[in-house]
Design a protein around this motif. Structure first.
Motif, mmCIF file in Angstrom:
data_model
loop_
_atom_site.group_PDB
_atom_site.id
_atom_site.type_symbol
_atom_site.label_atom_id
_atom_site.label_comp_id
_atom_site.label_asym_id
_atom_site.label_seq_id
_atom_site.Cartn_x
_atom_site.Cartn_y
_atom_site.Cartn_z
ATOM 1 N N HIS A 1 32.749 43.700 41.015
ATOM 2 C CA HIS A 1 33.658 45.037 41.447
ATOM 3 C C HIS A 1 35.222 44.742 40.891
ATOM 4 C CE1 HIS A 1 30.822 46.249 44.220
ATOM 5 N NE2 HIS A 1 30.891 45.353 45.173
ATOM 6 N N TYR A 2 35.539 43.734 40.809
ATOM 7 C CA TYR A 2 36.848 43.377 40.074
ATOM 8 C C TYR A 2 36.927 43.675 38.888
ATOM 9 C CZ TYR A 2 40.868 40.614 38.077
ATOM 10 O OH TYR A 2 41.993 40.296 37.303
ATOM 11 N N TYR A 3 35.814 43.306 37.918
ATOM 12 C CA TYR A 3 35.739 43.630 36.489
ATOM 13 C C TYR A 3 35.674 45.202 36.275
ATOM 14 C CZ TYR A 3 34.949 38.571 35.416
ATOM 15 O OH TYR A 3 35.164 37.231 35.464
ATOM 16 N N SER A 4 35.067 45.756 37.333
ATOM 17 C CA SER A 4 34.628 47.178 37.280
ATOM 18 C C SER A 4 36.217 47.938 37.507
ATOM 19 C CB SER A 4 33.794 47.732 38.421
ATOM 20 O OG SER A 4 32.551 47.184 38.078
ATOM 21 N N MET A 5 37.050 47.443 38.386
ATOM 22 C CA MET A 5 38.091 48.065 38.514
ATOM 23 C C MET A 5 39.116 47.818 37.211
ATOM 24 S SD MET A 5 39.317 47.288 42.321
ATOM 25 C CE MET A 5 39.075 45.649 42.516
ATOM 26 N N GLU A 6 38.998 46.797 36.711
ATOM 27 C CA GLU A 6 39.931 46.493 35.367
ATOM 28 C C GLU A 6 39.490 47.253 34.393
ATOM 29 O OE1 GLU A 6 42.464 44.383 34.416
ATOM 30 O OE2 GLU A 6 42.657 44.114 36.775
ATOM 31 N N GLN A 7 38.005 47.699 34.060
ATOM 32 C CA GLN A 7 37.589 48.607 33.093
ATOM 33 C C GLN A 7 38.028 49.842 33.383
ATOM 34 O OE1 GLN A 7 33.041 48.315 32.624
ATOM 35 N NE2 GLN A 7 33.231 50.034 31.168
ATOM 36 N N MET A 8 37.961 50.314 34.617
ATOM 37 C CA MET A 8 38.548 51.912 35.029
ATOM 38 C C MET A 8 39.988 51.887 34.960
ATOM 39 S SD MET A 8 36.265 52.249 38.694
ATOM 40 C CE MET A 8 37.015 53.767 39.013
ATOM 41 N N LYS A 9 40.789 50.738 35.169
ATOM 42 C CA LYS A 9 42.140 50.946 34.513
ATOM 43 C C LYS A 9 42.106 51.205 33.370
ATOM 44 C CE LYS A 9 44.482 47.171 34.666
ATOM 45 N NZ LYS A 9 45.091 45.846 35.377
ATOM 46 N N GLN A 10 41.513 50.633 32.288
ATOM 47 C CA GLN A 10 41.685 50.693 31.023
ATOM 48 C C GLN A 10 41.263 52.216 30.579
ATOM 49 O OE1 GLN A 10 43.341 48.659 28.904
ATOM 50 N NE2 GLN A 10 43.549 47.053 30.771
ATOM 51 N N GLU A 11 40.146 52.422 31.105
ATOM 52 C CA GLU A 11 39.693 53.946 30.597
ATOM 53 C C GLU A 11 40.589 54.904 31.317
ATOM 54 O OE1 GLU A 11 35.673 54.189 32.349
ATOM 55 O OE2 GLU A 11 34.870 52.560 30.793
ATOM 56 N N LEU A 12 41.012 55.046 32.301
ATOM 57 C CA LEU A 12 41.917 56.078 32.749
ATOM 58 C C LEU A 12 43.593 56.011 32.458
ATOM 59 C CD1 LEU A 12 40.465 56.015 36.416
ATOM 60 C CD2 LEU A 12 40.186 57.562 34.701
ATOM 61 N N GLY A 13 43.885 54.706 31.729
ATOM 62 C CA GLY A 13 45.025 54.551 31.165
ATOM 63 C C GLY A 13 46.003 54.600 32.409
ATOM 64 N N VAL A 14 45.813 54.065 33.723
ATOM 65 C CA VAL A 14 46.986 53.822 34.641
ATOM 66 C C VAL A 14 47.354 52.514 34.958
ATOM 67 C CG1 VAL A 14 45.809 55.898 35.595
ATOM 68 C CG2 VAL A 14 45.105 53.556 36.259
ATOM 69 N N GLU A 15 48.764 52.405 35.352
ATOM 70 C CA GLU A 15 49.089 51.335 35.885
ATOM 71 C C GLU A 15 48.741 50.742 37.073
ATOM 72 O OE1 GLU A 15 51.051 49.203 34.019
ATOM 73 O OE2 GLU A 15 51.121 50.571 32.345
ATOM 74 N N LEU A 16 47.882 49.488 37.213
ATOM 75 C CA LEU A 16 47.485 49.194 38.439
ATOM 76 C C LEU A 16 47.437 47.614 38.579
ATOM 77 C CD1 LEU A 16 45.595 50.189 40.925
ATOM 78 C CD2 LEU A 16 43.747 49.495 39.505
ATOM 79 N N ASP A 17 48.093 47.256 39.722
ATOM 80 C CA ASP A 17 48.260 45.987 39.973
ATOM 81 C C ASP A 17 47.116 45.085 40.700
ATOM 82 O OD1 ASP A 17 49.437 43.225 40.502
ATOM 83 O OD2 ASP A 17 50.880 43.680 41.983
ATOM 84 N N THR A 18 46.218 44.533 40.151
ATOM 85 C CA THR A 18 45.178 43.864 40.453
ATOM 86 C C THR A 18 45.379 42.274 40.930
ATOM 87 O OG1 THR A 18 44.216 43.452 38.183
ATOM 88 C CG2 THR A 18 43.553 45.505 39.655
ATOM 89 N N SER A 19 46.613 42.049 41.059
ATOM 90 C CA SER A 19 46.698 40.376 41.230
ATOM 91 C C SER A 19 46.421 39.990 42.543
ATOM 92 C CB SER A 19 48.323 40.233 40.843
ATOM 93 O OG SER A 19 49.114 40.916 41.661
ATOM 94 N N GLU A 20 46.534 40.759 43.506
ATOM 95 C CA GLU A 20 46.061 40.462 44.855
ATOM 96 C C GLU A 20 44.788 40.111 45.055
ATOM 97 O OE1 GLU A 20 47.528 42.389 48.277
ATOM 98 O OE2 GLU A 20 49.608 42.728 47.771
ATOM 99 N N VAL A 21 43.853 41.042 44.294
ATOM 100 C CA VAL A 21 42.300 40.901 44.112
ATOM 101 C C VAL A 21 41.989 39.429 43.506
ATOM 102 C CG1 VAL A 21 40.168 41.783 43.491
ATOM 103 C CG2 VAL A 21 42.054 43.414 44.213
ATOM 104 N N LYS A 22 42.784 39.285 42.431
ATOM 105 C CA LYS A 22 42.505 37.903 41.641
ATOM 106 C C LYS A 22 42.759 36.969 42.460
ATOM 107 C CE LYS A 22 41.395 35.882 37.841
ATOM 108 N NZ LYS A 22 41.840 34.273 38.318
ATOM 109 N N ALA A 23 44.025 36.883 43.222
ATOM 110 C CA ALA A 23 44.312 35.830 44.137
ATOM 111 C C ALA A 23 43.353 35.838 45.102
ATOM 112 C CB ALA A 23 45.975 36.006 44.595
ATOM 113 N N ALA A 24 42.721 36.632 45.739
ATOM 114 C CA ALA A 24 41.801 36.366 46.939
ATOM 115 C C ALA A 24 40.448 35.984 46.298
ATOM 116 C CB ALA A 24 41.718 37.749 47.683
ATOM 117 N N LEU A 25 40.280 36.368 45.070
ATOM 118 C CA LEU A 25 38.965 35.527 44.381
ATOM 119 C C LEU A 25 39.059 34.255 44.121
ATOM 120 C CD1 LEU A 25 37.907 38.718 42.067
ATOM 121 C CD2 LEU A 25 36.628 37.684 43.963
#
Length: 239
Positions: free
Chosen positions: A200-224
């Protein structure tokens, strides 16, 4: 030992408690030198609030002689005036505020008047001194609503929050599982959760790139990473 604002002094009960009732303290403010505490509270009936002044140097608490001025007034908290002699009282049910002038020898009230909350000192003290009984009488920082670039950005931000919470919950579940079962079984459970959420994390990173939006996913990475740490050394990745 200096007294602290919003902290009930040690052993204050022996100074203010009665044989039949304990004194329930609603607020605590201290003088600028930290030697005296202004205590607002009640014994049994909230319609009969009382004010005490406790001196840490002598261990003595003196009751303010209110002459029934506080009866039926829903008081919330009390705090010192700048002169460390007079004090203010606020109501917990509205914005009314009173200034009390006190005779320092007799501890009797010499003046009782309504005042406005516009003074910077008053505004600051109303925020600093806590009502220990009525939480809605305490200052809350205003909540600034988040700003989203578009509906896709809003969806992703909320998705990140949900996944972060979900991963932390599963990590706690693995720790509980660990304490009740064999460690190897708990490690297997942690690996399964990690693989599931990592996709799911990789899917969010891909969606972030495709939509061109700023998104902080550091909390997800830290939780993983915290989940992975349950079964792998810090230097090794299961990705």
């Amino acid at each position: 030992m200096k007294l602290l604002r919003n902290q009930i002094p040690n052993d204050i009960g022996k100074c203010v408690d009665r044989d039949d009732y304990e004194f329930c303290i609603q607020s605590v403010d201290v003088t600028s030198d930290g030697n005296r505490a202004l205590l607002l509270g009640i014994y049994e009936d909230p319609d009969f609030p009382e004010v005490f002044i406790y001196d840490a140097r002598t261990g003595v608490a003196r009751q303010v002689e209110s002459d029934d001025a506080f009866i039926d007034v829903p008081l919330g908290k009390a705090f010192w005036a700048p002169n460390d002699q007079d004090f203010y009282l606020n109501r917990h049910d509205c914005d009314d505020l009173y200034k009390i002038e006190l005779d320092p020898e007799t501890y009797s009230i010499t003046a009782f008047e309504d005042v406005e909350e516009t003074d910077d000192y008053i505004v600051a003290r109303l925020r600093e001194v806590l009502d220990l009984i009525h939480d809605d009488n305490n200052y809350k920082e205003p909540v600034v609503p988040p700003s989203y670039e578009n509906k896709h950005h809003e969806f992703l931000v909320k998705l990140v929050d949900a996944f972060s919470s979900g991963i932390r919950a599963q990590t706690n579940l693995v720790k509980l599982f660990w304490s009740n079962y064999e460690p190897e079984a708990a490690k297997t459970r942690a690996r399964d959760f990690k693989r599931q959420f990592q996709g799911h994390y990789y899917s969010m990173e891909q969606m972030k790139q495709e939509l061109g939006v700023e998104l902080d996913t550091s909390e997800v990475k830290a939780a993983l990473d915290a989940l992975e740490a349950l079964y792998e050394p810090a230097t090794k990745s299961d990705a």
